[in-house]
Design an enzyme around this catalytic site. Structure first.
Site, PDB file in Angstrom:
ATOM      1  N   ASP A 131      24.826 -22.143   1.394  1.00 22.73           N
ATOM      2  CA  ASP A 131      24.574 -20.804   1.390  1.00 22.73           C
ATOM      3  C   ASP A 131      23.018 -20.762   1.811  1.00 22.73           C
ATOM      4  O   ASP A 131      22.398 -21.312   1.115  1.00 22.73           O
ATOM      5  CB  ASP A 131      24.592 -20.161   0.043  1.00 22.73           C
ATOM      6  N   GLU A 139      23.873 -15.047   3.755  1.00 24.72           N
ATOM      7  CA  GLU A 139      24.176 -15.105   2.397  1.00 24.72           C
ATOM      8  C   GLU A 139      24.821 -13.982   1.690  1.00 24.72           C
ATOM      9  O   GLU A 139      25.945 -13.911   0.841  1.00 24.72           O
ATOM     10  CB  GLU A 139      22.893 -15.288   1.638  1.00 24.72           C
ATOM     11  N   GLU A 140      24.201 -12.587   1.944  1.00 29.18           N
ATOM     12  CA  GLU A 140      24.877 -11.484   1.424  1.00 29.18           C
ATOM     13  C   GLU A 140      26.440 -11.123   1.909  1.00 29.18           C
ATOM     14  O   GLU A 140      27.130 -10.813   1.160  1.00 29.18           O
ATOM     15  CB  GLU A 140      24.005 -10.386   1.994  1.00 29.18           C
TER      16      GLU A 140
END
EC number: 3.2.1.143
Length: 586
Positions: A362, A380-381
């Site tokens: 991540d 990441e989101e």
């Protein structure tokens, strides 16, 4: 392109089994209380260094069958797209779980591992909350039902009354949700708005029964005292701690985050109690009226709709583990004698798909989840929206330091998505058929490591910056030393820190190759549709392997490059290293 195929050592051998006969996690005694309730000593007992009682597997008698700053580093294909033939360089076979899985010991808590389910009942295939004594202090999550009463009606009583009001009729509106949330967040009556939620409810009528889902979510949130009966420790800096929860417990905590019930978590300014933690209440997301937020809410409402239906709610466990290494364990990079491990480069495909069964990186912000509850919508989101169970880490994970990572094992994928950043859309439900391990966690392990945000890209070409990135990658890649390398899956990664953080893709690739070599793990590297980069990276790797380049020698070459770049017209780091190798006997 000439291919240099590195032989792949067979794993799961008798030799590997012999190596793993090391000390396993200490067994639980007759009372789960004695091994996991003494949280007051956890912080000081696990400061600096590896945990005294890390989560360890049992011997391999058999393999199991079963305003955040974020970075843009990849682009997105359609769901189901895979790396096409000819789009992969490096033919080494990379290890994946469950094929290389080493059987786990029975699930039990210890001083560094809090388990929120009853482990004795778990042995009989029952997942029920473990009962403990709740506390209200700086070392644990402050749960809404235990807010100290200082008025005629407690905050939780007001919360219950408001959420019950959302369950009394089928025509619940966004206005009703807003009114309910502001009932127990009166300090924000004027500054919180719900424009984004209002837009979502209006625009999604064809795919979501908003009122029905809110009804189910309110009911789930109200079950908090029933589902969480044990204090949740905060994963503080410089502590090796792990938390294992059921997926149902996670869904309940996230339903409370949606309704903004967590006290003391609305202020994030410097000096506030949780200024060093990510936000967890969803209030900011509701206010950000934009196409991005609309797509985020589609993903989140699909998750909540799934986990609140009897036929689809998940029934496994997830582990969140903060890992910290002490300064005595930092590698002396210039003295390391390891050769590079195997590398497989993909010019298309994704970490979460083609990297399935590997340790998946991540590209994190130091506040876990980055801008998932705000405007952020990059690597990441997106992963947090595909797997919303990841979001609960924001409830208890303090900002990551340079020598720390967060490892998450067992999350489920609920959504297929398309696009990236402004082009991101929620596409469709995802059916996750990933097998589970002995702890009923899916074979999905993600490691969150945050790259340095270089506002001036030249600053990354210094010894200090390179050592920092090497350390961060190493702490993320490093495996439990008690697990033989034969049972360690490869790492799936890519252009970590190379978007808005201005990292140089060539330098970052070399750094990750070096960290993986010291960690003794192979790499799958995704260049996200950049075929030229994939070819250059594979050629560089082959050159380094042919010349038996050690990590220490490569580190010294990088230091030479940093010095060179300060005094000469800069050529890229791959070209510099290639010329150095070809002009010498390195």
């Amino acid at each position: 392109m000439k291919k240099f195929i590195i032989g792949y050592l067979a794993f799961c051998t008798n030799h590997g089994q012999a190596r793993c006969q090391s000390k396993m996690a200490s067994k639980n005694d007759s009372s789960q209380v004695s091994s996991c309730l003494n949280h007051s000593d956890q912080a000081k007992d696990s400061r600096a260094g590896l945990s005294q009682e890390p989560i360890r597997p049992s011997p391999p008698n058999q393999r199991h069958d079963e305003g955040f700053r974020t970075e843009a580093t990849d682009s997105r294909q359609k769901p189901g797209d895979k790396a096409q033939p000819g789009g992969t360089w490096g033919e080494a076979k990379l290890k994946k779980e469950p094929e290389c899985h080493m059987q786990l010991d029975k699930l039990c808590p210890n001083r560094n591992h809090t388990v929120l389910i009853d482990t004795n009942k778990f042995l009989h295939d029952r997942i029920v909350p473990y009962r403990g004594q709740h506390v209200w202090d700086s070392k644990h999550v402050k749960l809404p039902p235990h807010y100290p009463g200082n008025s005629k009606e407690s905050r939780w009583a007001a919360t219950q009354r408001a959420l019950h009001g959302l369950m009394r009729h089928r025509g619940v509106s966004v206005g009703d949700v807003e009114g309910a949330i502001k009932t127990y967040n009166q300090a924000h009556n004027k500054d919180w708005n719900f424009d984004a939620l209002r837009m979502y409810a209006h625009e999604s009528k064809h795919e979501t029964d908003f009122s029905k889902v809110i009804f189910k979510m309110a009911n789930l949130a109200l079950r908090l005292p029933e589902l969480i009966q044990h204090p949740i420790p905060l994963l503080r800096q410089n502590c090796n701690l792990a938390i294992t929860l059921s997926q149902e417990q996670i869904s309940c905590l996230l339903a409370n985050a949606f309704f903004c019930t967590f006290p003391h978590r609305n202020a994030s300014h410097h000096g506030s109690e949780y200024s060093n933690f990510p936000t967890i209440n969803f209030s900011r997301l509701f206010a950000e009226n934009s196409p991005r937020t609309f797509q985020k809410l589609r993903a989140l409402f699909h998750y909540f709709n799934t986990v609140t239906e009897d036929g689809t709610k998940p029934n496994g466990l997830v582990t969140f583990e903060r890992i910290c290494i002490s300064s005595s364990e930092y590698p002396e990079w210039n003295k390391r004698t390891e050769n590079l491990t195997n590398l497989c480069v993909y010019d298309n495909g994704f970490i979460e798909k083609e990297g399935k069964g590997m340790l998946q990186v991540d590209f994190a912000a130091d506040l876990i989840g980055g801008g998932v509850l705000g405007r952020g919508l990059v690597q990441e989101e997106i992963r947090f929206l595909q797997c919303p169970e990841l979001i609960v880490a924001r409830l208890f994970t303090e900002r990551l330091s340079d020598n720390e990572c967060l490892k998450i094992t067992g999350v489920q994928t609920y959504s297929n998505t398309l696009g990236y950043s402004d082009s991101f859309v929620w596409h469709s439900p995802h059916t996750d058929n990933t097998k589970r391990d002995e702890w009923k966690r899916r074979y999905c392990q993600i490691v969150a490591i945050d790259a340095t945000n270089f506002k001036d890209s030249k600053l990354q070409f210094t010894e200090t910056s390179i050592k920092r990135e090497l350390l961060k990658a190493y702490v993320g890649f490093r495996n439990d030393p008690n697990i033989p390398i034969e049972y360690t899956p490869a790492i799936a990664t890519g252009n970590w820190g190379c978007g808005a953080f201005k990292g140089d893709p060539m330098l970052k690739a070399l750094i990750q190759m070096m960290a993986a070599a010291v960690a003794q793990r192979d790499l799958a590297y995704f260049t996200f549709n950049n075929k030229k980069q994939a070819e250059e990276l594979q050629r560089m790797h082959e050159l380094l392997k042919i010349h038996k380049m050690t990590v220490g020698k490569l580190y010294n070459l990088l230091q030479d490059y940093c010095e060179f770049s300060h005094h000469h017209k800069v050529k890229n780091v791959f070209k510099y290293i290639s010329e150095k190798i070809n002009s010498s006997n390195l």
